[in-house]
Every structure is written in structure tokens, then in C-alpha cells.
Enzyme design. Structure first.
Site, mmCIF file in Angstrom:
data_model
loop_
_atom_site.group_PDB
_atom_site.id
_atom_site.type_symbol
_atom_site.label_atom_id
_atom_site.label_comp_id
_atom_site.label_asym_id
_atom_site.label_seq_id
_atom_site.Cartn_x
_atom_site.Cartn_y
_atom_site.Cartn_z
ATOM 1 N N CYS A 143 40.749 40.946 33.657
ATOM 2 C CA CYS A 143 40.755 39.655 34.461
ATOM 3 C C CYS A 143 41.033 39.674 35.966
ATOM 4 C CB CYS A 143 42.180 39.439 33.292
ATOM 5 S SG CYS A 143 41.972 37.195 33.069
ATOM 6 N N HIS A 164 41.254 40.344 27.915
ATOM 7 C CA HIS A 164 43.085 41.008 27.801
ATOM 8 C C HIS A 164 43.248 41.707 26.718
ATOM 9 C CE1 HIS A 164 44.988 38.579 31.509
ATOM 10 N NE2 HIS A 164 44.084 38.061 30.786
ATOM 11 N N GLU A 197 45.058 43.740 26.208
ATOM 12 C CA GLU A 197 46.458 44.788 25.615
ATOM 13 C C GLU A 197 47.158 43.425 25.527
ATOM 14 O OE1 GLU A 197 45.197 42.860 28.272
ATOM 15 O OE2 GLU A 197 46.560 41.677 29.583
HETATM 16 N N1 GLN Z 1 41.282 33.643 36.700
HETATM 17 C C1 GLN Z 1 43.057 34.156 36.831
HETATM 18 C C2 GLN Z 1 42.252 34.396 38.911
HETATM 19 O O1 GLN Z 1 42.546 34.807 39.409
HETATM 20 C C3 GLN Z 1 42.677 35.504 36.832
HETATM 21 C C4 GLN Z 1 43.334 34.826 34.774
HETATM 22 C C5 GLN Z 1 44.210 36.778 34.530
HETATM 23 O O2 GLN Z 1 43.757 37.570 35.045
HETATM 24 N N2 GLN Z 1 44.307 35.854 32.897
HETATM 25 O O3 GLN Z 1 43.146 35.233 38.965
#
Ligand code: GLN
Length: 257
Positions: free
Chosen positions: A78, A201, A203
Site C-alpha cells: 500500500c 494489506h 498483514e
Molecule cells: N493511499 C495512501 C497513501 O497515499 C496509502 C493507503 C494505505 O497504505 N493503506 O499513503
């Protein structure tokens, strides 16, 4: 040998717990020199702009870039995926520093804002082939980024259809960097050599296959670079526990199972 988890912000504790569930030690990384003691690194999800500011304050970027360049395995989930991308669109004004190395274009909030976060069973034939288990993986997308373009060295490991809500949104019409008109799917998991990136995610779920796959990547890359003595003792190989024997392991919350 342990796996480092960048621990400025976001779901670093959850990654350490996920590693523990498969019998591997994860250690928090907050200083450049701590990278010397780990075989690999996970950059967790969270908020990439904030995480980048904290990493910058702690002078982490040169060490992180060096770690990537040395061919050490790095997995970005992410916000961590955003860190690894060579090109990011939809950044906050002024942008943010990136580690880079992963030859792809990532849109930072492709699937929408926090309240548009969702969970979905996504097809993961690659992971099912490598790690066994079902063809589907219950993926949690939390204000998730998407991978819109990949270079020729990048393998796409999982993709999802673009949700109608996103297709019809103003945000998608404003994207000028990539032509998405004829595209129905976007990548959400990619691999390029020592780098792994996922939009979601793993995790936060009880399905450990992505962590097990990353550990396998770590060991395969280490074997390639090990000296004969090291491989005789195999001391630098990270041993994940046998999943069957780990089934009774206590699962810490918050975990989606
Ligand atoms: N879109 C988010 C960002 O810009 C990331 C979201 C996430 O890590 N769950 O950091």
C-alpha cells in the site's frame, strides 16, 4: 537473520505479528544503520506522505535506496508500494520523496478516499501456484493505490477490474499521464527482481501466503549471493514454520480471518 519492517507509521506492528505467525522474526527499523542487520525489508501501509516526511527527518532515504540497489528484497504494501514506485500520480501538492526502483506508475488513491475502502476476493493464481491454497485471496483495500503502468521487467502477480464507481469518477477523467480509456483492469500486485509491491494489506488477514512468498523470495535471492561456507551452514536462510504446525498459533487482533 531477521526481516526489517520500516516502523515510522502505519501497519508495521501488524507485519511483525504476521511474520511471527509464520515463525519469522521481524524487527522495527527507524535508523539507517539498522538496515545493516536485516536480510530484507517490508515497507508497510499507512499514509505515504506522512511516512515519507518521517523517513526524511530520520535521513532514511539514501539508506533505503542503497538497500534496494544492493538487490536486497523489499516488499512495499500500500503506502509502501507508493514508496517503491518510480512514478507516482495523485500526490499531495509538492509531492513526496520516493525510494523508487520499481518500474511502474502508481496512482496514490486510485480506489477513492478512506470511506471507499473495501475488501474483495481477488484471484491470485501466481500465489496459489507458489504457496498452494485457494485461487482466491481476501484482499483489504484501504484508501488503496493501484498500479497503472508497468515496465517490461515487471511481472504482474494480481489484478482487479476497475470498479464502476472509479471508472465514472472525475478523478479518473483527470488522469492525464496514463490512458485508461480502453483499460478495464489494474494491477494490484507486482514483482520486479528483488522488489515486491501490493496495493492491499495481507498483514491484516489470517492468510499468510504473501508473507510466506516474500520469505521464499528472500531465501532464493540469498542463495544466489551466498558464499559456499554460508550455504554449507545455511545460517543465513530464514526458516518459516510449517504452516500445518502453525495452525494453532494464536492470532493477534486486529486480523480479518
Ligand atoms: N493511499 C495512501 C497513501 O497515499 C496509502 C493507503 C494505505 O497504505 N493503506 O499513503
Amino acid at each position: 537473520m531477521a526481516i526489517g519492517v520500516l516502523a515510522f507509521q502505519g501497519s508495521f506492528n501488524e507485519h511483525i505479528a504476521a511474520l511471527r505467525r509464520v515463525g519469522v522474526k521481524g524487527v522495527e527499523i527507524r535508523k539507517p544503520e539498522q538496515l545493516e542487520n536485516v536480510a530484507a525489508l517490508i515497507i508497510p501501509g499507512g499514509e505515504s506522505t506522512t511516512m515519507a516526511k518521517l523517513a526524511e527527518l530520520n535521513n532514511m532515504f539514501p539508506a533505503l535506496r542503497e538497500f534496494v540497489k544492493m538487490g536486497k528484497p523489499v516488499w512495499g504494501t500500500c503506502a509502501g508500494l507508493i514508496f517503491l514506485a518510480n512514478k507516482v500520480i495523485g500526490q499531495k501538492t509538492g509531492g513526496q520523496e520516493l525510494v523508487g526502483g520499481l518500474d511502474c506508475t502508481v496512482h496514490r488513491n486510485f480506489f477513492g478516499s478512506q470511506i471507499q475502502s473495501f475488501e474483495e476476493e481477488i484471484p491470485v493464481p501466481y500465489i496459489a501456484d507458489k504457496e498452494g491454497g485457494p485461487l482466491g485471496f481476501r484482499a483489504l483495500f484501504i484508501r488503496a493505490p493501484a498500479i497503472l503502468e508497468v515496465g517490461s521487467e515487471v511481472e504482474v502477480l494480481a489484478e482487479v477490474p476497475i470498479p464502476d464507481k472509479v471508472k465514472n469518477s472525475d478523478m479518473i477523467k483527470e488522469i492525464q499521464e496514463v490512458n485508461l480509456e480502453s483499460v478495464n483492469k489494474v494491477a494490484v500486485a507486482v514483482k520486479q527482481g528483488n522488489l515486491l509491491g501490493t496495493s492491499f494489506h495481507p498483514e491484516l488477514t489470517a492468510d499468510s501466503r504473501w508473507h510466506l512468498y516474500f520469505i521464499k523470495m528472500v531465501n532464493d535471492l540469498r542463495e544466489e549471493t551466498m558464499t559456499d561456507t554460508e550455504s554449507e551452514t545455511s545460517s543465513s536462510i530464514i526458516k518459516a514454520g510449517d504452516l500445518n504446525s502453525l495452525q494453532d498459533t494464536k492470532i493477534e487482533l486486529p486480523i480479518y480471518s
